[in-house]
Scaffold this active site. Structure first.
Site, PDB file in Angstrom:
ATOM      1  N   THR A 130      35.348   6.768 -37.930  1.00 42.55           N
ATOM      2  CA  THR A 130      35.168   4.905 -37.700  1.00 42.55           C
ATOM      3  C   THR A 130      34.308   4.864 -38.854  1.00 42.55           C
ATOM      4  O   THR A 130      34.630   3.450 -39.110  1.00 42.55           O
ATOM      5  CB  THR A 130      33.937   4.073 -36.139  1.00 42.55           C
ATOM      6  OG1 THR A 130      35.304   4.708 -35.360  1.00 42.55           O
ATOM      7  CG2 THR A 130      34.323   2.898 -36.301  1.00 42.55           C
ATOM      8  N   THR A 165      33.146   9.915 -34.017  1.00 45.27           N
ATOM      9  CA  THR A 165      31.939  10.281 -33.408  1.00 45.27           C
ATOM     10  C   THR A 165      32.532  11.285 -32.432  1.00 45.27           C
ATOM     11  O   THR A 165      32.388  11.874 -31.489  1.00 45.27           O
ATOM     12  CB  THR A 165      31.274   9.063 -32.755  1.00 45.27           C
ATOM     13  OG1 THR A 165      32.277   8.892 -32.377  1.00 45.27           O
ATOM     14  CG2 THR A 165      30.678   8.572 -33.604  1.00 45.27           C
TER      15      THR A 165
END
Length: 345
Positions: A16, A92
């Site tokens: 991201t 993540t």
């Protein structure tokens, strides 16, 4: 003026933090590190040398497999003498697995390897990516009397520096996405970065960095739940080529007292399958001699995972099995802290 004797390598894998919204479709897409630098002009203000390299093509964290971990180890090893520290930009979702794996694969590490990322793309107004990136670089470059302050594999997220193999992702929505429940933070970032030197893991044998690139992925996670069927357990423990099982139990390491369940575990251990007991709870440790429901596992030859995370246990087993060690040697090494991953009482 730049500190020419201090340098950091940023390794962009994907995730991201390095994504930007497609103006036509609205979908998030990977973009290259040169564009990342445009969104973080503060990088130019750092008073030490900063270089970067990136995976081509970038990988979503869901695609970060053991082969990618080996690529990261190879990059760090090949550039080890050129840089004082390394920052890995990573998605993540599997960051805790990657950080855990590298803590074992980088034997005798004496320089910082800091994983970080973000919950919002770095091009968005409220992104957490800028602070995570800038502070991670600062930590990777930090020294005291000429030596790195944090010579281990860590995750930095939302003002906390955590040991990589002690950390799990706990939140898909908030900025505080990671937590190290069973080991305190190594540093906290506020106005200043406050380090906790007594908590930091250091290799003191003086040996050079030894990279390990081979992992054995014949490992499964078996999570217990009320009503689990014998056929399910039997099917998992009978998988062709299976070498190790991470058994996620209740509380402090408890499991059902059903005769068929214990029988399946005993037969599996007799076949040479290494079974390690970890708790489903976020915090706490396995203590199989505490209750009868845990003691039966101990008597069946199941190993205690102590206070380790599932991510750490999985990758440690892959690492040990990758060395071709026999089951009895793997069992022995699972009881030893290799890179600060467990607290052995």
């Amino acid at each position: 003026m730049k500190q020419e004797n201090t340098s950091v390598l940023i390794i962009y894998t994907g995730g991201t933090i390095g994504m930007i919204k497609n103006a036509e479709t609205g979908a998030l897409e990977n973009f290259n590190f040169e564009q990342l630098q445009k969104h973080v002009p503060e990088l130019k203000k750092l008073d030490f040398n900063l270089d970067s390299c990136q995976f081509d093509p970038p990988r979503d964290s869901s695609d970060m497999e053991p082969e990618a971990w080996a690529d990261l180890v190879r990059i760090i090893y090949e550039n080890y003498e050129k840089y004082d520290g390394f920052v890995i930009l990573h998605g993540t979702d599997t960051m805790a697995y990657s950080a855990s794996a590298l803590s074992f694969m980088l034997e005798n590490l004496s320089k910082p390897v800091i994983f970080t990322g973000s919950q919002l793309p770095i091009g968005m107004l409220r992104t957490d990516g800028k602070e995570n990136l800038m502070t991670s670089i600062e930590i990777a470059a930090a020294k005291y009397r000429g030596k790195p302050l944090v010579p281990e594999v860590c995750i930095f997220f939302e003002n906390h520096l955590m040991r990589g193999n002690r950390t799990s992702k706990i939140n898909a929505e908030n900025f505080n996405a990671f937590k190290s429940y069973n080991y305190p933070p190594l540093a906290e970032a506020g106005i200043h970065i406050k380090y906790e030197p007594s908590l930091i893991h250091r290799y003191t044998n003086g040996k050079p960095l030894t990279p390990h690139l081979v992992l054995d992925t014949n490992v499964v996670i078996l999570k217990l739940f009320p009503g689990i069927q014998e056929s399910t357990v039997e099917a998992m423990l009978s998988l062709p080529g299976l070498k190790a099982v991470v058994l996620e139990t209740y509380g402090s390491g408890n499991a059902p007292r059903k005769p068929w369940f214990i029988k399946q575990l005993i037969e599996a251990t007799k076949r040479g399958i290494v079974i390690v007991n970890v708790t489903q709870c976020s915090a706490g440790s396995v203590e199989m001699d505490r209750y009868e429901t845990g003691l039966q596992l101990l008597q069946a030859g199941i190993l205690s995972g102590y206070d380790s995370t599932t991510e750490s246990t999985v990758t440690k087993l892959m690492f040990l099995l990758g060395h071709g060690l026999p089951p009895e040697e793997v069992r022995k090494m699972m009881k030893i802290s290799i890179a600060g991953e467990i607290t052995v009482k």
